[in-house]
Design an enzyme around this catalytic site. Structure first.
Site: not given
Ligand code: GLN
Length: 349
Positions: A81, A84, A206, A258, A276
């Site tokens: 993530s 992003k 993505y 988040y 994550v």
């Molecule tokens: N919080 C994350 O890092 C989520 C990224 C992961 N690739 C997902 O889409 O679930």
């Protein structure tokens, strides 16, 4: 930074006042938090389950091109993530802030990063930092075909990292095979006309951006590039137009952690983003980028050691952006100095 040691000085007696004290401070923070045994490595993407829970690195990169690191700053992992943030920047460059805002909101959700939820009235995803908003943002990246879009993403990451970019194909395939929750989200957005390209194509891009390989040092340099108004302090290459730094950092501030963003803002007080993979980056504008890597996550998907380390570092160096004791009043200082010297003094940009 004008004086490289500026960020090391302050009122708190714990604060390092020299480079060697900073190294010793980082070593101490690392040692104190290494014994934390809480949290669990993410397993919902099978490849992520292979991460070593003991990996633990801390890295600080300055806007004048220096790097301070301790622990596991070299092992590679997938950016997840944290990507992003940077794709948001590219989408801003491609469309400008008004168009982007009409497609993806900037409101924190208070929900988990993978919540299947859109804004009731506008049908926009809430923000570019949660999965829904990130998939919509990725679908906006310009290019004649999927290959050109991917190449533009990779070129953008290369500028932030300062070296060639590799996608971990195993992680990409692993997430593509198991990412039905993201797939459901993407189909819901298509239903409401909120996806710019085909569902599977948007998801593919993505999943690939999430599988970009980085290490903790790369992340610190990428954060320092944001701190340095878009110019990579190691290479001098521009990664994003300076105009969009404020948009990127604002959204990181309100949405990057988040449903922990509020408490993070309260305690750490810096624009940040977690993933994550166990990475967290934070930006101290005009000064430093900080990255921590430690795979065990709390229930909100944030690195347990990462959160603790940032609380410690922010407190020790007085980095909280709203901390009145920190030396953040450059504007007024400049103005006062300018008044004395008779120049305009106020930097605009
Ligand atoms: N919080 C994350 O890092 C989520 C990224 C992961 N690739 C997902 O889409 O679930």
């Amino acid at each position: 930074m004008t004086n490289p040691d500026d960020f090391l000085s302050g009122e708190d007696p714990q604060m390092a006042r020299s480079v060697s004290e900073l190294q010793a401070f980082l070593a101490d923070v690392h040692q104190r938090h290494a014994c934390l045994r809480e949290g669990a490595v993410a397993t919902y993407i099978p490849e992520l389950a292979k991460a070593n829970p003991d990996w633990f690195g801390i890295c600080i990169a300055t806007t004048d091109g220096r790097v301070f690191e301790i622990g596991d700053t070299q092992p590679n992992f997938t950016v997840q993530s944290i990507s992003k943030v940077f794709v948001h920047g590219l989408a801003l460059e491609d469309h400008g802030r008004d168009v982007l805002l009409s497609r993806v909101g900037v409101e924190p959700t208070g929900d988990a990063f993978n919540a299947i939820v859109l804004d009731e009235a506008s049908k926009r995803p809430y923000n570019p930092m949660v999965n829904a908003g990130a998939i919509a943002t990725t679908s906006l990246i310009k290019g004649a075909d999927p290959t050109e879009r991917l190449n533009r993403l990779l070129a953008m990451f290369r500028n932030y990292m300062g070296h060639e970019v590799v996608i971990d194909v195993a992680s990409y395939i692993s997430e593509r095979a198991t990412g039905d929750r993201n797939r459901a989200m993407a189909y819901l957005m298509r239903h409401f006309g909120m996806l710019q390209s085909e569902v599977e194509e948007s998801l593919d891009l993505y999943f690939q951006q999430c599988a970009v390989m980085v290490n903790c040092r790369d992340l610190a340099v990428m954060a320092a590039t944001l701190a340095n108004r878009g110019i990579n302090p190691m290479t001098g290459d521009r990664a994003v137009h300076a105009r969009y730094i404020r948009d990127i950092l604002s959204v990181m501030s309100s949405c990057g952690m988040y449903n922990f963003a509020g408490e993070w803002g309260y305690k750490v007080g810096l624009p940040a983003k977690s993933g994550v993979c166990g990475g967290i980056i934070a930006v101290v504008p005009d000064q430093i980028g900080i990255a921590v890597f430690s795979p065990p996550l709390d229930e909100r998907g944030n690195s347990v050691r990462g959160v603790k380390v940032f609380e410690t570092i922010s407190q020790a160096f007085g980095l909280h952006l709203f901390d009145s004791s920190r030396g953040c009043n450059h504007f007024l200082e400049n103005l006062m100095q300018a008044e004395k010297s008779g120049t305009s003094g106020v930097e605009r940009g």
